[in-house]
Design an enzyme around this catalytic site. Structure first.
Site, PDB file in Angstrom:
ATOM      1  N   ASP A   1       0.843  -1.210   0.000  1.00  0.00           N
ATOM      2  CA  ASP A   1       0.000   0.000   0.000  1.00  0.00           C
ATOM      3  C   ASP A   1       0.872   1.251   0.000  1.00  0.00           C
ATOM      4  O   ASP A   1       0.677   2.179  -0.804  1.00  0.00           O
ATOM      5  CB  ASP A   1      -0.886   0.040   1.250  1.00  0.00           C
TER       6      ASP A   1
ATOM      7  N   GLU B   1      -5.067   7.396  -0.058  1.00  0.00           N
ATOM      8  CA  GLU B   1      -5.605   6.765   1.145  1.00  0.00           C
ATOM      9  C   GLU B   1      -4.591   6.784   2.285  1.00  0.00           C
ATOM     10  O   GLU B   1      -4.947   7.020   3.442  1.00  0.00           O
ATOM     11  CB  GLU B   1      -6.023   5.317   0.859  1.00  0.00           C
TER      12      GLU B   1
ATOM     13  N   THR C   1      -6.917  -4.602   0.598  1.00  0.00           N
ATOM     14  CA  THR C   1      -5.728  -4.959   1.387  1.00  0.00           C
ATOM     15  C   THR C   1      -5.946  -6.208   2.229  1.00  0.00           C
ATOM     16  O   THR C   1      -5.061  -7.065   2.331  1.00  0.00           O
ATOM     17  CB  THR C   1      -5.308  -3.786   2.290  1.00  0.00           C
TER      18      THR C   1
ATOM     19  N   HIS D   1     -17.179  -6.833   5.656  1.00  0.00           N
ATOM     20  CA  HIS D   1     -17.803  -5.768   6.442  1.00  0.00           C
ATOM     21  C   HIS D   1     -19.325  -5.935   6.522  1.00  0.00           C
ATOM     22  O   HIS D   1     -20.065  -4.964   6.573  1.00  0.00           O
ATOM     23  CB  HIS D   1     -17.493  -4.396   5.839  1.00  0.00           C
TER      24      HIS D   1
ATOM     25  N   GLY E   1     -12.931  -5.349  -2.061  1.00  0.00           N
ATOM     26  CA  GLY E   1     -12.533  -4.232  -2.898  1.00  0.00           C
ATOM     27  C   GLY E   1     -13.630  -3.646  -3.759  1.00  0.00           C
ATOM     28  O   GLY E   1     -14.329  -4.365  -4.469  1.00  0.00           O
TER      29      GLY E   1
ATOM     30  N   ASP F   1     -12.101   4.974  -2.742  1.00  0.00           N
ATOM     31  CA  ASP F   1     -12.610   3.661  -3.149  1.00  0.00           C
ATOM     32  C   ASP F   1     -13.526   3.757  -4.366  1.00  0.00           C
ATOM     33  O   ASP F   1     -13.618   2.806  -5.152  1.00  0.00           O
ATOM     34  CB  ASP F   1     -13.414   3.012  -2.014  1.00  0.00           C
TER      35      ASP F   1
END
Length: 306
Positions: A50, A73, A121, A195, A217, A244
């Protein structure tokens, strides 16, 4: 380095090459096996990939477009950037496009680039590398008008090469992929893999899907819409950020699809806007009835996402 041509054309063309270089960095970090994971919070990881990918993209674009605001980010780094990470080449296919008139002459200060150097990630750390994308979105004022999605671990058929890049510009269309309509007679919805909660599930239930694809993602989910593998991307949560969705929204819109919040409103992407997507994410593939999906989301869920 091309100096002629419209600013937006050059910016997207540079983003294509920078994203591809970032993709190679991401593959290299994975192959070495030294991810150096940092836990930034609940379900929010950061790796060496990242950090390094963002340094590559931000440094490359800042060098060429110093007047454009770039928001990444990850936190900015003072580490020296290796010279081979600083990309100045531009994608020739993008440079050849004809922009719509309203995009031909814009000021750098009216543009904002949103960078997610490694979208997915959590999946990356688990070895689910097909979920990983690099996202670079270009906004003019409030609107997402250009974007790049790079898939570092896409295996190109008939060769030993890795990586695929899809780009889109408002009024131009998309490159790097031929869109496929999703199957008729059924409803396939893609949503979050890591999530999910009762609100997310209630929104999915209200749409009565025949199949749910839980993947990581935002970039990967929108790719499923473009590839005809899903009809809609539904995420009734505040967990997404502008970096995103800027690139995926621009590309999806250029292809004929739509991305909004759960109320059917588009997010602003100017440099001063808050980063969280508090209204959730609702995206539909080209040819789908976006309004139908908005109308089916229960009002109590919409009220939680304001």
């Amino acid at each position: 380095m091309a100096q002629s041509g419209a600013l937006i054309t050059r910016l997207v063309a540079s983003s294509v090459t920078a994203a591809a270089t970032a993709g190679k960095i991401i593959r290299d970090v994975m192959s070495k096996g030294e991810l150096n994971i940092v836990d930034k919070g609940i379900n929010d990881l950061q790796t060496e990939a990242d950090r390094s990918a963002q340094r590559c993209i931000v440094t490359s674009l800042t060098k060429q477009f110093p007047g454009v605001t770039i928001i990444g980010e990850e936190e900015p780094s003072s580490c020296e950037v290796p010279s081979n990470w600083v990309v100045t080449d531009m994608d020739n296919d993008v440079l050849k496009v004809k922009l719509p008139e309203h995009l031909e002459n814009v000021n750098a200060q009216d543009l904002c680039v949103w960078v997610d150097p490694l979208d997915g990630t959590s999946e990356y750390t688990q070895g689910l590398v097909e979920h990983v994308t690099v996202l670079v979105g270009v906004a003019l004022g409030d609107r997402a008008i250009g974007g790049v999605i790079h898939q570092p671990f896409f295996k190109n058929a008939g060769s030993d090469s890795w990586g695929r890049t899809i780009w889109g510009i408002e009024g131009v269309g998309i490159g790097g992929l031929k869109t496929i309509p999703p199957p008729q007679g059924k409803r396939i919805i893609t949503t979050t893999r890591s999530h999910c909660d009762s609100t997310v599930q209630s929104a999915l239930d209200a749409l009565e899907p025949d199949e749910i694809l839980k993947v990581g993602g935002a970039g990967h989910k929108v790719m499923l819409l473009l590839e005809g593998k899903a009809h809609a991307y539904v995420f009734a949560s505040r967990g997404c950020k502008r970096w995103d969705t800027c690139a995926p929204e621009a590309i999806l819109h250029a292809a004929g699809g739509i991305l909004t919040d759960m109320h059917g409103q588009k997010y602003p992407y100017n440099s001063k806007t808050p980063h969280p997507n508090l209204g959730g994410v609702l995206a539909t593939a080209p040819g789908q009835n976006h309004s139908w999906y908005v109308s089916r989301i229960p009002n109590d869920i919409k009220q939680r996402l304001i």
